[in-house]
Design a protein around this motif. Structure first.
Motif, PDB file in Angstrom:
ATOM      1  N   UNK A 173      24.287  39.766  46.114  1.00  0.00           N
ATOM      2  CA  UNK A 173      25.013  38.382  45.816  1.00  0.00           C
ATOM      3  C   UNK A 173      26.060  38.563  44.926  1.00  0.00           C
ATOM      4  N   UNK A 174      26.754  39.684  44.463  1.00  0.00           N
ATOM      5  CA  UNK A 174      27.731  39.803  43.511  1.00  0.00           C
ATOM      6  C   UNK A 174      28.840  40.249  44.198  1.00  0.00           C
ATOM      7  N   UNK A 175      30.064  39.581  43.548  1.00  0.00           N
ATOM      8  CA  UNK A 175      31.283  40.143  44.040  1.00  0.00           C
ATOM      9  C   UNK A 175      31.933  40.577  43.041  1.00  0.00           C
ATOM     10  N   UNK A 176      32.338  42.098  42.945  1.00  0.00           N
ATOM     11  CA  UNK A 176      32.902  42.897  41.949  1.00  0.00           C
ATOM     12  C   UNK A 176      34.404  43.245  41.943  1.00  0.00           C
ATOM     13  N   UNK A 177      35.010  43.629  40.854  1.00  0.00           N
ATOM     14  CA  UNK A 177      36.264  43.727  40.835  1.00  0.00           C
ATOM     15  C   UNK A 177      36.552  45.170  40.279  1.00  0.00           C
ATOM     16  N   UNK A 178      37.227  46.139  41.080  1.00  0.00           N
ATOM     17  CA  UNK A 178      37.732  47.436  40.552  1.00  0.00           C
ATOM     18  C   UNK A 178      38.940  47.128  40.389  1.00  0.00           C
ATOM     19  N   UNK A 179      39.186  47.486  38.785  1.00  0.00           N
ATOM     20  CA  UNK A 179      40.603  47.083  38.281  1.00  0.00           C
ATOM     21  C   UNK A 179      41.141  48.319  37.656  1.00  0.00           C
ATOM     22  N   UNK A 206      32.517  45.110  34.417  1.00  0.00           N
ATOM     23  CA  UNK A 206      30.905  44.850  34.367  1.00  0.00           C
ATOM     24  C   UNK A 206      30.692  43.541  34.743  1.00  0.00           C
ATOM     25  N   UNK A 207      31.356  42.352  34.503  1.00  0.00           N
ATOM     26  CA  UNK A 207      31.249  40.972  34.603  1.00  0.00           C
ATOM     27  C   UNK A 207      31.644  40.970  36.487  1.00  0.00           C
ATOM     28  N   UNK A 220      39.495  35.365  37.753  1.00  0.00           N
ATOM     29  CA  UNK A 220      37.892  36.048  37.715  1.00  0.00           C
ATOM     30  C   UNK A 220      37.218  35.094  38.346  1.00  0.00           C
ATOM     31  N   UNK A 221      37.554  34.274  39.373  1.00  0.00           N
ATOM     32  CA  UNK A 221      36.366  33.311  40.018  1.00  0.00           C
ATOM     33  C   UNK A 221      37.027  32.618  41.230  1.00  0.00           C
TER      34      UNK A 221
END
Length: 366
Positions: A58-64, A70-71, A126-127
């Motif tokens: 249920x998490x959507x993550x960002x590779x930056x 982490x968030x 980030x949302x």
């Protein structure tokens, strides 16, 4: 045509056009970009080269800048992470640079059961902002299988959504039931004008195809723009198809597979009015994720089709001649990881997600 289901011989061994071979080990290597992901399911590149990754939990993550933040992205809808369900696909709107819109598919649960749902939103700070449900497959059911969930846009910004049969196979031939097909909608959630069944009162207006079991890969051909898909068969009978308007792909009336307990699902592999796959696997490889490679890092792979495999834990390269598979090559057979997603990266590399509780984002490099 009758199918001798009890003689379970790998079909590819019988087909001269589908010779399998192991790639030389020094052709490429795997580079880990991110790890520690819980069953990553989908990867989407942002215009600046950063990437979004869904985790089924249920998490959507960002590779930056090549690092997994982490968030997680905030305001992702609540998902039902049960069985095969959870947060599934993420796809950017074709005009993302202007409107920051994306769509996500996920399993959703109410007191009436579970289903495949799609929401649109804007990615900002980030949302997910202005989140809105634009599709929900009905009716719901209690099963936790075959949500499908793969999505893709066409040149007219219409959205194609794959919905599985939910493990209740007869639903795929019931066109009054949203399960077991591909649906085409606008970003407002409306059926697209020109959908093939708009004038058929027995078929839901959003249907584009039906008779699909559980599509786990969708991609567009780099030259024709056609949407290619693959889907899980049962025990054998995984298929590659081109998604064409109004087509019945036959499940479960025709199949090249048998049930998991060895019983016969159908004696037929062909029926009038039902499409034949371009290619199939028997025994099953459990395909997931697919992409045409268009980069320059591996020039010998140009325009080849790549398919991930869960059960067989490998990457399959398919050399095509128009709509025919001319050669099949198995890659990463000793890697021991389930391949969930395959993405043609903007950097010219091929990117993969491994489906594990400690899943990775990797890319193939020289």
């Amino acid at each position: 045509m009758k199918h001798q289901k009890k003689l379970i011989i790998p079909i590819l061994a019988l087909l001269p056009i589908a010779c399998t071979a192991e790639a030389p080990s020094d052709d490429f290597r795997l580079e880990t970009v991110a790890s520690g992901l819980k069953h990553p399911w989908s990867l989407a590149f942002l215009p600046d080269g950063d990437a979004l990754v869904t985790e089924r939990a249920g998490r959507l993550r960002l590779i930056e800048d090549g690092e997994l933040l982490g968030s997680p992205i905030e305001n992702v809808p609540e998902v039902a992470a049960r069985g095969q369900g959870g947060l599934l696909d993420v796809v950017l709107h074709p005009d993302f640079e202007e409107n920051r819109q994306l769509v996500i598919s996920y399993a959703h649960r109410t007191s009436e059961g579970m289903t495949t749902r799609v929401s649109k939103a804007r990615l900002e700070d980030n949302a997910l902002r202005d989140r809105e449900v634009i599709f929900e497959a009905l009716p719901r059911s209690s099963t936790t299988r075959h949500f499908a969930g793969r999505m893709i846009f066409d040149d007219d910004n219409n959205l194609y959504i794959a919905v599985g049969d939910r493990g209740e196979k007869d639903r795929a031939q019931d066109t009054g039931d949203d399960a077991g097909g591909v649906h085409r909608i606008t970003m407002d959630g409306e059926p697209v004008a020109g959908n093939p069944f708009l004038d058929d009162p027995s078929t839901n207006d959003t249907f584009y195809t039906y008779g699909n079991r559980n599509i786990q890969g969708m991609t567009r051909h780099p030259e024709t723009g056609d949407i290619w898909s693959h889907e899980h068969g049962p025990q054998g009978g995984d298929e590659i198809n081109i998604i064409r308007a109004g087509t019945n792909y036959g499940w479960p009336e025709i199949t090249y597979g048998i049930d998991y307990d060895g019983s016969i699902i159908s004696e037929e592999t062909h029926k009038e009015g039902m499409a034949q796959p371009l290619h199939y696997w028997d025994p099953s490889i459990a395909p997931s994720g697919m992409a045409f490679y268009t980069g320059d890092v591996f020039p010998d792979w140009k325009d080849d089709l790549f398919v991930g495999a869960l059960a067989m834990e490998k990457l399959v390269r398919l050399r095509l001649d128009d709509e025919s598979v001319e050669q099949e090559q198995d890659l990463l057979t000793d890697n021991g990881e389930r391949i969930r997603a395959v993405v043609d990266g903007p950097d010219g590399h091929l990117w993969l997600l491994t489906d594990h509780s400690d899943g990775r984002v990797v890319r193939l490099v020289r």
